[in-house]
Design an enzyme around this catalytic site. Structure first.
Site, PDB file in Angstrom:
ATOM      1  N   ASP A   1       0.917  -1.312  -0.019  1.00 43.68           N
ATOM      2  CA  ASP A   1       0.041   0.208  -0.139  1.00 43.68           C
ATOM      3  C   ASP A   1       0.870   1.200   0.101  1.00 43.68           C
ATOM      4  O   ASP A   1       2.048   1.204   0.671  1.00 43.68           O
ATOM      5  CB  ASP A   1      -1.005   0.104   1.275  1.00 43.68           C
ATOM      6  CG  ASP A   1      -1.824  -1.143   1.145  1.00 43.68           C
ATOM      7  OD1 ASP A   1      -2.292  -1.470   0.013  1.00 43.68           O
ATOM      8  OD2 ASP A   1      -2.408  -1.249   2.184  1.00 43.68           O
TER       9      ASP A   1
HETATM   10  N1  URA Z   1      -1.497  -6.195   3.439  1.00 40.10           N
HETATM   11  C1  URA Z   1      -2.013  -4.876   3.645  1.00 40.10           C
HETATM   12  O1  URA Z   1      -2.866  -4.507   4.209  1.00 40.10           O
HETATM   13  N2  URA Z   1      -1.244  -3.990   2.875  1.00 40.10           N
HETATM   14  C2  URA Z   1      -0.297  -4.158   2.110  1.00 40.10           C
HETATM   15  O2  URA Z   1       0.448  -3.279   1.613  1.00 40.10           O
HETATM   16  C3  URA Z   1       0.573  -5.445   1.935  1.00 40.10           C
HETATM   17  C4  URA Z   1      -0.360  -6.303   2.747  1.00 40.10           C
END
Ligand code: URA
Length: 234
Positions: free
Chosen positions: A66
């Protein structure tokens, strides 16, 4: 030649009489900082992880982190490797350090380990360790074997402990180690061999192993085919 034709290793390809060489595969581990998107281009013009890497290869991220998440992100131009690393069949584990709000009870931890409902489907069993407290929050180490969208954040929310910070520290045999945020490095030959093994791309016994640099790709056995697939999501 038409686009999309599969070429066997060792075959010569010419265009207008000129020999075309396949692009050498490149494998880079980046410590993704917060504030970068894990895509090649962003329609909203935000900085992408590729802004942090110098390479002539046409790299793309394997899976995603993310925008606000940090940690280990593999970048490559090897479509087959990327496909396998993100395909649930291979179940490559990813380990995250997650700071979650509050202090999860033994019951909440058991639910995280067993699987919680995310998007109408239970998550696969996960390994969850409590690392320690930070104020009114708790650091957890969570290892999952699937790469669902926002998986760790949604797991935290499902048990009433939203994720406040998230860092990926391991993916299969790869470790983030002490790589500083925003910096990248090429995989070592040993790491690449372990990665190939993790997704059933290991070379047959008896082939010469290259122990040096990293970038220089280990050549594939004759007869093994290339398949180009887009990167998956994490
Ligand atoms: N899980 C998440 O919620 N975000 C990420 O970036 C990776 C795994």
């Amino acid at each position: 030649m038409h686009p999309g034709v599969t070429v066997d290793p060792g075959q010569r390809v010419t265009v207008d009489g000129k020999l075309v060489r396949p692009e050498e595969h490149v494998y880079i581990v980046l410590h993704k900082p917060a504030g970068y998107v894990s895509t090649v281009r962003d329609p909203r013009g935000r900085p992408t992880v590729l802004d942090l890497v110098r390479s002539d290869a046409r790299l793309f991220p394997v899976g995603r982190l993310d925008w606000d998440a940090t940690g280990l992100l593999l970048l490559t131009n090897d479509g087959e490797m990327a496909f396998r690393l993100t395909h649930p069949r291979f179940g490559v584990p990813r380990t995250y350090r997650a700071l979650v709000r509050g202090c999860p009870s033994p019951r909440a931890l058991a639910r995280l380990r067993r699987g919680v409902e995310v998007g109408g489907k239970p998550t696969a069993p996960a390994r969850v360790k409590v690392l320690g407290r930070e104020g009114n929050a708790t650091w957890l180490e969570i290892t999952v074997h699937e790469g669902r969208y926002h998986q760790v954040k949604l797991m935290g929310e499902a048990v009433g402990h939203p994720v406040l910070r998230l860092t990926r520290v391991r993916m299969g045999p790869l470790r983030l180690g002490r790589l500083p945020p925003g910096r990248f490095r090429h995989l070592t030959a040993r790491e690449l061999a372990a990665l190939r093994q993790a997704v059933d791309l290991a070379r047959p016994a008896g082939m010469v192993r290259q122990e040096t640099p990293a970038k220089a790709r280990i050549s594939r056995p004759r007869g093994e085919r290339h398949g180009e697939m887009g990167p998956g999501r994490d």
